[in-house]
Design an enzyme around this catalytic site. Structure first.
Site, short mmCIF file in Angstrom:
data_model
loop_
_atom_site.label_atom_id
_atom_site.label_comp_id
_atom_site.label_asym_id
_atom_site.label_seq_id
_atom_site.Cartn_x
_atom_site.Cartn_y
_atom_site.Cartn_z
N HIS A 78 -33.55 6.92 -56.83
CA HIS A 78 -34.44 5.70 -56.44
C HIS A 78 -33.44 4.56 -55.91
CE1 HIS A 78 -37.14 2.13 -56.55
NE2 HIS A 78 -36.13 1.76 -57.46
N ASP A 107 -28.06 -2.88 -23.44
CA ASP A 107 -28.02 -1.96 -24.41
C ASP A 107 -27.15 -2.14 -25.53
OD1 ASP A 107 -28.23 0.80 -26.15
OD2 ASP A 107 -29.38 1.51 -24.42
N TRP A 143 -27.14 4.33 -59.80
CA TRP A 143 -26.66 4.44 -58.46
C TRP A 143 -25.13 3.71 -58.47
CZ3 TRP A 143 -25.48 0.17 -54.80
CH2 TRP A 143 -25.65 -1.02 -55.26
N SER A 171 -21.58 7.20 -40.99
CA SER A 171 -22.64 6.26 -40.38
C SER A 171 -22.86 4.92 -40.30
CB SER A 171 -23.91 6.94 -40.81
OG SER A 171 -24.97 6.19 -40.51
N SER A 172 -22.79 4.28 -41.44
CA SER A 172 -22.87 2.74 -41.55
C SER A 172 -21.47 2.32 -40.85
CB SER A 172 -22.71 2.22 -42.94
OG SER A 172 -24.03 2.60 -43.66
N HIS A 255 -20.66 -5.39 -54.52
CA HIS A 255 -21.20 -6.94 -54.32
C HIS A 255 -21.37 -7.16 -53.00
CE1 HIS A 255 -22.99 -10.77 -55.60
NE2 HIS A 255 -22.29 -11.13 -54.30
N GLU A 257 -22.00 -5.36 -50.70
CA GLU A 257 -23.14 -4.55 -50.34
C GLU A 257 -24.51 -5.33 -50.62
OE1 GLU A 257 -23.57 -1.55 -49.05
OE2 GLU A 257 -25.86 -1.24 -49.42
N TYR A 259 -25.18 -8.30 -50.31
CA TYR A 259 -25.21 -9.30 -49.30
C TYR A 259 -25.32 -8.83 -47.99
CZ TYR A 259 -24.19 -12.95 -52.77
OH TYR A 259 -24.44 -13.26 -53.96
N SER A 270 -34.89 -17.05 -40.40
CA SER A 270 -34.33 -18.18 -39.53
C SER A 270 -34.98 -17.99 -38.08
CB SER A 270 -33.04 -18.24 -39.26
OG SER A 270 -32.50 -18.39 -40.54
N HIS A 304 -18.52 -9.85 -61.86
CA HIS A 304 -19.63 -10.43 -62.28
C HIS A 304 -20.47 -9.48 -62.95
CE1 HIS A 304 -21.96 -11.67 -58.43
NE2 HIS A 304 -22.37 -10.13 -58.69
N HIS A 305 -20.14 -8.22 -62.26
CA HIS A 305 -21.17 -7.18 -63.15
C HIS A 305 -20.41 -6.35 -64.11
CE1 HIS A 305 -24.06 -6.80 -59.13
NE2 HIS A 305 -22.81 -7.37 -58.58
N THR A 330 -25.98 -20.68 -50.21
CA THR A 330 -27.60 -19.99 -50.20
C THR A 330 -28.50 -21.28 -50.39
OG1 THR A 330 -26.52 -18.35 -51.57
CG2 THR A 330 -28.82 -18.28 -51.05
N LYS A 333 -29.22 -22.91 -46.91
CA LYS A 333 -29.96 -22.13 -46.09
C LYS A 333 -31.56 -22.52 -46.68
CE LYS A 333 -28.28 -18.86 -44.24
NZ LYS A 333 -27.70 -18.05 -43.34
N ARG A 452 -32.13 -1.53 -69.56
CA ARG A 452 -32.47 -0.83 -68.34
C ARG A 452 -31.97 0.85 -68.52
NH1 ARG A 452 -28.01 -2.57 -63.83
NH2 ARG A 452 -29.18 -1.12 -62.57
#
Ligand code: HEA
Ligand code: HEA
Ligand code: CUA
Ligand SMILES: [Cu+2]
Lengths: 527, 375, 292
Positions: A78, A107, A143, A171-172, A255, A257, A259, A270, A304-305, A330, A333, A452
């Site tokens: 998931h 294009d 994950w 791909s990314s 991390h 990722e 963002y 925006s 921080h993880h 943030t 924004k 979790r």
């Protein structure tokens, strides 16, 4: 093909190719954009179906539907599918559709590579999903695939997981290179950097993040592969390695990722808020700088993880401070969006509704993020449903809501039809209510101490989980309505004018709806 | 560690007693946990205030500045002054949060001058406690019955939060925990102490607590550690120092006696039924989680024992004893020599060699295992 | 301005990308199963699928480049497309840099953090005392906490020679490029040929070094993080040198066929960038892995 190269070059201006090869061989950014978007939706349903399995099992204490080992596979896949299959391809799809139109280009810069980037994805996910059916099942280590659970103690199929991540990464990276090069190289004359729409800016920065961190993820899975199958000991103390090293490498990717999954949303919001307030975006340049600072800071906060892994105090402090700092840009924004609304002339069509919900709910997710950043308290929150609540607020009511807002906002441009506004509002209200029933109570479960990634829990959490599951089923069903609305809109509907939104700005609204197969073959004039 | 005293389970109470739903973080029972709680509430309130201001402004403008109310859009779109303001103010708020956070963190990370040291080792899926300076160590496993988990019996009050042998510690003393693991990463977490430390294989993390109130405190493993991650709870009993000392003496004596008993049993021969009965019990408690009650394993993850060479071929008997006693490095197979008594090892090996159609007929005795261990 | 941009060139449809996607899919699936088969010592279809994937990719590369070259020779490409290619290549190289960064990061962490901690540094006194009482933190890690022993690889001898070779090859590559830009095809061919030969020698010596490490030093992929980082870094570098050499050979063949002009030679330029990048990685490697 090669014999026709010259001819095609000549006549592709006039009509578009048809049949299946249109999609298989395409170099058209709009076709590829649509492919990405549909693929992403398919993945959203797949990952969502797994979430439904999770929620059904957690409906009551005790084991009812699935075995713990399968439950862990559901959690893991998931997460992987939603992150790599739903959110990221959706953003790439939007980038494909909108960036060329927004900067006045015909294009993407590298159209064939563009096609390649897309078509890798179905294979990558087919391989990932196929591993679920292998003996021992698919990935069951979260994950985040922490070693050594993902190495010595993982199912046989791990090699397939590793290689599917590799090609997703390829791909990314190719997708991101394409975006960057398009933006740097294909802007219409006069479209200088500080005139680009924020969606383009945020994607520009996102693409940079992607190129910087996807290879690190590739490195991480490679080490997992060699540790598991080739006897290396990167993550094994007996050989001088350290399981925590895995976490450092993973989160150095992980991390940024997260963002990657939110910066393009900022761009979408925006665009939408000014359109429906009929007022220019407040603080354009500070928006750009804020995005850039978020990106820079995102490289300095990964641990921080990992507050509970036993890092030395100075490291914990460093990562706590840096993480807290991210609240500042943030916040800029969020404040800018509110200031844009202030003294505007607002209307509340569906894209705007989703955008407003985004601002509020994302901010709530941001607040819980800030709470998580406070190391001593994170010791209590870590690996509980409080974290799960946090990231679903930023991801579902953040990223996913912004994607839905974008779909409603640009659907008229893509399809040439207006969507059904009444149904769309139903979709919005049902979503926004059910999603809060789904994720808000998770905060309480987490604070009360529910870890979790567990298939069964003690009875004190029973009530909360029941509510959460009901919210989950409702939210899931509601998304089928979204599917219906989109299909209906693509097939027929009130014809859309070139610019269906009174206050919308940007080059994409200067071309007819649906946007012609090729736009801006002669560059637009920009003042 | 002989027979496992199963702490009462709630099977007797027929109505499921859903405990009152708790919605907030616990205040806990230590000075540190209270500080953490206060920190949590402070940040929470700050976020609430900011939220009210931001969302308030949003709702006001959504109400007042609607087109349907005839609002005309203004044209301002930047102001360096307010932007600097709303960069600097949040920054200052953050500094205000960081100061108490830093102080609490530094206090939490100082395990020096402890009165008692306990080594905590996680493994799939149990905890092992070892008291430094005493000859006491034991495993602590989930005590909830499978029937409750499988919804055959009603669930007790402490469903999934009960263990056979809780960790016992004294109140009022500084207790240092040395947390590590034998296999994957686990995390030892007791919310009431605000202690959550990852158990990393090959490394030792330190944490500490000083419990003020005697009582029973419950927690869970907080890092995904495989299939039964949800089933490795933690129970800590805090006793007054006097009671603790008494407990410690009793337990030390008990463990010493158990070891002597063990030696005495070496001379004893058990018959097949005895071995098989005990073996089945041990198997279901320790081995079936992976190899499954049917002995068929989980293909691709855990090997089958049913029909496997090691468990069904006579000549592999020494290998069989070896792998059960010492485990197999690089796999999930643990060294059970440390966890089970010689008698239990003998029984479980016998069981594996004679169940599910593995009919080697081998009877393994405690003495055989002992001999293997001493080679 | 409008003049120039009227020549925006959008490449036509092409079957090659999806062939490439199928190829990568087969490679990923095949490689996964190959690893599985090998680790379980069983017969399987892994390697067949993997080989099929490699063939498909080879066909794809050949076809794609052929089309590309044809289009380029026909003058279909604009300067803008050339820029896109160049920038694309530059960002690709950046992504490669980050890939190596992951492994350099692992080396740094193992050496500066993991091994010292196992030896009791920082907040890990008990780690050493309780779990690894006999372990001493040293680098190179010739004896792991688990007890595996090995010998360290010195930097003089083969590695130093290899450094000299690669640095030289960077220069020869540059001279070849200068030859191309000045229209001196002779110089171009000579120096390009030299570069290829140097690349091949490098690879040969690298192989010899591995043999030496395995047989005489007992330094293997399994000898703890020292061996792990050593082989993964040098191994991935070696793979990149191999790829770079292949690219150089293709350039050489194309030059023999008369391709490229002084101002239109993206493929050559990309190859030469790639070569310089591979060279730069080696220098970092030599300093960090061998010397320090
Ligand atoms: C889109 C994805 C996304 C985003 C944007 C964020 C944003 C943030 N995240 Fe989140 N996070 C995740 C996705 C995301 N996160 C995921 C997926 C995980 C779990 C991974 C896993 O373990 O599986 C996670 C986990 C996670 C953790 C680890 C928790 C744990 O495991 O113990 C932490 C800890 O610091 C954290 C912090 C933050 C912070 C500080 C932000 C900040 O960027 C938020 C900033 C925003 C605001 C603060 C709100 C707006 C600001 C204002 C209105 C200004 C004024 C405010 C103040 C001064 C308070 N996140
Ligand atoms: C963008 C990312 C994203 C998105 C969109 C979601 C969406 C959802 N997530 Fe997920 N989630 C993650 C990212 C995401 N999640 C990650 C990264 C993790 C961590 C994984 C880990 O621990 O490793 C996680 C973990 C996670 C957990 C914790 C599992 C655990 O710890 O054991 C839960 C539990 O409730 C959950 C629930 C949901 C639900 C109900 C939705 C819903 O929003 C989904 C709604 C969508 C649908 C339902 C699909 C549409 C409908 C159908 C297909 C029709 C069928 C419908 C019915 C039968 C009703 N997620
Ligand atoms: Cu042990 Cu989770
Ligand atoms: Cu993060």
């Amino acid at each position: 093909m090669s014999t026709a190269v010259g001819d095609i070059h000549h006549d592709h201006h006039h009509h578009k190719p048809s049949g299946i090869t249109r999609w298989l061989f395409t170099t058209n950014h709009k076709d590829i954009g649509s492919l990405y978007l549909w693929f992403s939706f398919l993945m959203f349903l797949t990952g969502g179906a797994m979430a439904m399995v999770i929620r059904a099992e957690l409906f009551q204490p005790g084991l009812q539907l699935v075995e713990p080992h399968f439950f862990n596979q559901m959690t893991t896949v998931h997460g992987l599918i939603m992150v790599f299959g739903a959110v990221m391809p959706a953003f790439t799809g939007l980038a494909n559709w909108m960036i060329p139109m927004m900067i006045g280009a015909p294009d993407m810069a590298l159209p064939r590579m563009n096609n390649w980037s897309f078509w890798i994805l179905p294979f990558a996910f087919a391989i990932l999903l196929s591993s679920l059916f292998m003996p021992g099942g698919g990935p069951a280590f979260g994950w985040t695939f922490y070693a050594p659970l993902s190495t010595t103690y993982s199912p046989d199929s791990t090699a397939l997981f590793v290689f599917s991540i590799h090609i997703m990464g390829i791909s990314s990276i190719m997708g991101a290179i394409n975006v960057i090069v398009t933006i740097m190289n294909m802007r219409a004359p006069g479209m200088n950097y500080m005139k680009m729409p924020l969606f383009v800016w945020t994607w520009f920065i996102t693409a940079f993040l992607l190129i910087a961190v996807m290879p690190v993820l590739a490195g991480a899975v490679t080490m997992v592969l060699t540790d598991k199958y080739f006897g290396t000991s990167f993550f094994d103390a007996a050989g001088g390695g350290d399981p925590v090293m895995f976490q450092h490498i993973f989160w150095f990717f992980g991390h940024p990722e997260v963002y990657i999954m939110i910066l393009p949303s900022f761009g979408i919001i925006s665009a939408i808020i000014p359109a429906f307030t009929r007022k220019r975006l407040f603080g354009y340049s500070s928006m750009v700088y804020a995005t850039a600072s978020i990106a820079v800071l995102s490289f300095l906060v990964w641990a921080h993880h990992m507050f509970t892994t036993g890092m030395p105090v100075f490291a914990e402090l460093f990562f706590m401070y840096c993480t807290m700092l991210i609240a500042v840009p943030t916040g800029v924004k969020v404040f800018n969006w509110v200031a844009t609304m202030w003294r505007g002339a607002m209307t509340f069509e569906t894209p705007m509704l989703f955008a407003l919900a985004f601002v509020i709910l994302f901010t709530i997710g941001g607040f819980s993020g800030l709470m998580l950043a406070i190391t001593p308290v994170d010791f209590q929150y870590h690996d509980t449903y409080f974290v799960v609540a946090h990231f679903h607020y930023v991801l579902v009511t953040g990223a996913i809501f912004s994607i839905m807002a974008a779909c409603y906002y640009w659907l008229p441009k893509w399809s040439g039809h207006m969507y059904d506004e009444v149904l769309a509002r139903w979709h919005f209200w049902l979503s926004v209510i059910s999603v809060n029933v789904l994720f808000f109570p998770m905060h309480f479960a987490g604070l009360a101490g529910m870890p979790r990634r567990i298939p069964d829990y003690s009875v004190q959490f029973a009530d909360i989980n029941q509510i959460v599951s009901i919210g989950g089923f409702a939210f899931g069903l509601t998304q089928l309505l979204f599917l219906y609305i989109v299909v209906k809109c693509v097939r027929k509907g009130k014809p859309a004018p070139a610019k269906p939104w009174e206050g919308a700005e940007g080059l994409e609204w200067t071309v007819p709806s649906p946007a012609p197969y090729h736009t801006f073959e002669t560059p637009p004039k920009i003042d | 560690m002989k027979t496992i005293p199963v702490v009462t389970v709630g099977a007797l109470t027929s109505v499921p007693t859903y405990a009152e739903t708790q919605l907030n973080l616990t205040r806990g029972v230590t000075d540190i946990s209270a500080r953490v709680f206060d920190l949590h509430m402070t940040i929470f309130y700050i976020c609430c205030v900011i939220g009210v201001l931001v969302f308030g402004a949003m709702f006001i403008s959504m109400y007042l500045h609607r087109k349907s109310r005839g609002a005309k859009p203004a044209s301002f779109h930047e102001s360096v002054k307010v932007e600097v303001l709303w960069t600097v103010i949040p920054f200052l708020i953050l500094v205000g949060m960081a100061i108490p956070a830093t102080q609490t963190l530094i206090a939490m990370e100082d395990p020096s001058d402890a009165d008692l040291t306990v080594q905590i080792t996680g493994s799939q899926w149990k905890w092992h406690y070892k008291y430094f300076g005493h000859e006491v160590e034991y495993f602590s496993l989930l005590a909830t019955q499978q029937e409750q988990i499988r919804n055959k019996f009603d669930k007790g009050e402490n469903y999934l939060l009960e263990v056979d042998r809780p960790l016992v510690v004294p109140t009022g003393q500084k207790i240092r925990f040395l947390v590590t693991s034998d296999d994957v990463i686990h995390s030892w977490w007791v919310p009431d102490f605000a202690v959550k430390k990852d158990a990393n294989p090959g490394f030792i993390n330190e944490a500490w607590t000083r419990i003020e109130e005697p009582g029973i405190y419950r927690g869970q493993c907080a890092e995904l550690c495989g299939k039964d991650h949800g089933f490795m709870p933690i129970v800590v009993i805090a006793k007054s120092p006097a009671e603790f000392d008494q407990w410690m003496q009793e337990t030390e004596a008990q463990q010493r006696k158990a070891k002597e008993e063990e030696q005495r049993l070496l001379a004893m021969q058990m018959d097949k039924d005895e071995l098989m009965d005990l073996g089945e019990k041990i198997y279901l408690a320790n081995c079936a989680a992976c190899h499954q009650p049917t002995g068929e394993g989980v293909p691709g993850v855990f090997p089958a024992l049913k029909g496997s060479a090691i468990a069904s071929k006579k000549e592999h008997l020494p290998d069989h004893i070896e792998i059960v006693v010492h485990g197999k490095s690089g796999t999930a197979m643990q060294a059970f020599g440390a966890q089970l008594s010689l008698r239990e090892l003998a029984a479980v090996i016998t069981y594996e060699r004679n169940a599910w159609g593995n009919d080697t007929g081998d009877l393994v005795q405690a003495a055989d295992v002992n001999q293997h261990m001493n080679q | 301005m409008a003049e120039k941009h009227a020549s925006y060139y959008v490449p036509a449809q092409s079957p090659w990308p999806i062939v490439g996607a199928i190829g990568l899919g087969l490679i990923a699936f095949g490689a996964g199963h190959t690893v599985l088969d090998v680790s379980k010592q069983q017969e399987g279809y892994g390697s067949t699928v993997l080989s099929a994937g490699l063939v498909v990719i080879a066909v794809m590369l050949f076809g794609w480049f052929r089309d590309q070259i044809n289009e380029s020779m026909r003058g279909l490409y604009s300067d803008q497309l050339g820029n896109s290619y160049r920038q694309g290549m530059a960002w690709f190289i950046f992504s490669e840099v980050m890939f190596f960064a992951a492994f350099f990061g692992a080396l740094f962490y193992a050496r500066m953090v993991a091994v010292p901690w196992l030896g009791g540094a920082s907040n890990n006194a008990m780690t050493n005392e309780v779990l690894w009482p006999t372990f001493d933190a040293i680098w190179p890690l010739v004896k792991t906490p688990g007890g595996t022993e090995t010998q360290a690889m010195g930097w003089y001898g083969l590695p130093l020679i290899n450094t000299a070779i690669l640095v030289t090859s960077s220069f020869t590559c540059h001279f070849a490029h200068m030859g191309l830009e000045k229209g001196k095809r002779g110089q171009l061919k000579l120096f390009l040929g030299l570069t290829i030969i140097l690349g091949a020698i490098f690879l040969y010596l690298q192989g010899a070094e591995y043999v030496h490490a395995y047989h005489e030093l007992g330094l293997t992929l399994q000898s703890g993080v020292y061996g792990n980082t050593f082989y993964l870094l040098t191994g991935f570098h070696g793979m990149h040198v191999t790829l770079g050499t292949l690219m150089l050979i293709i350039m050489f063949l194309r030059i023999l066929k008369g391709h490229f002009s002084a101002d239109n030679h993206f493929a050559f330029q990309a190859t030469s960038w790639y070569w310089h990048f591979v060279d730069a990685v080696w220098i970092a490697l030599f300093v960090i892995v061998y010397v320090l």
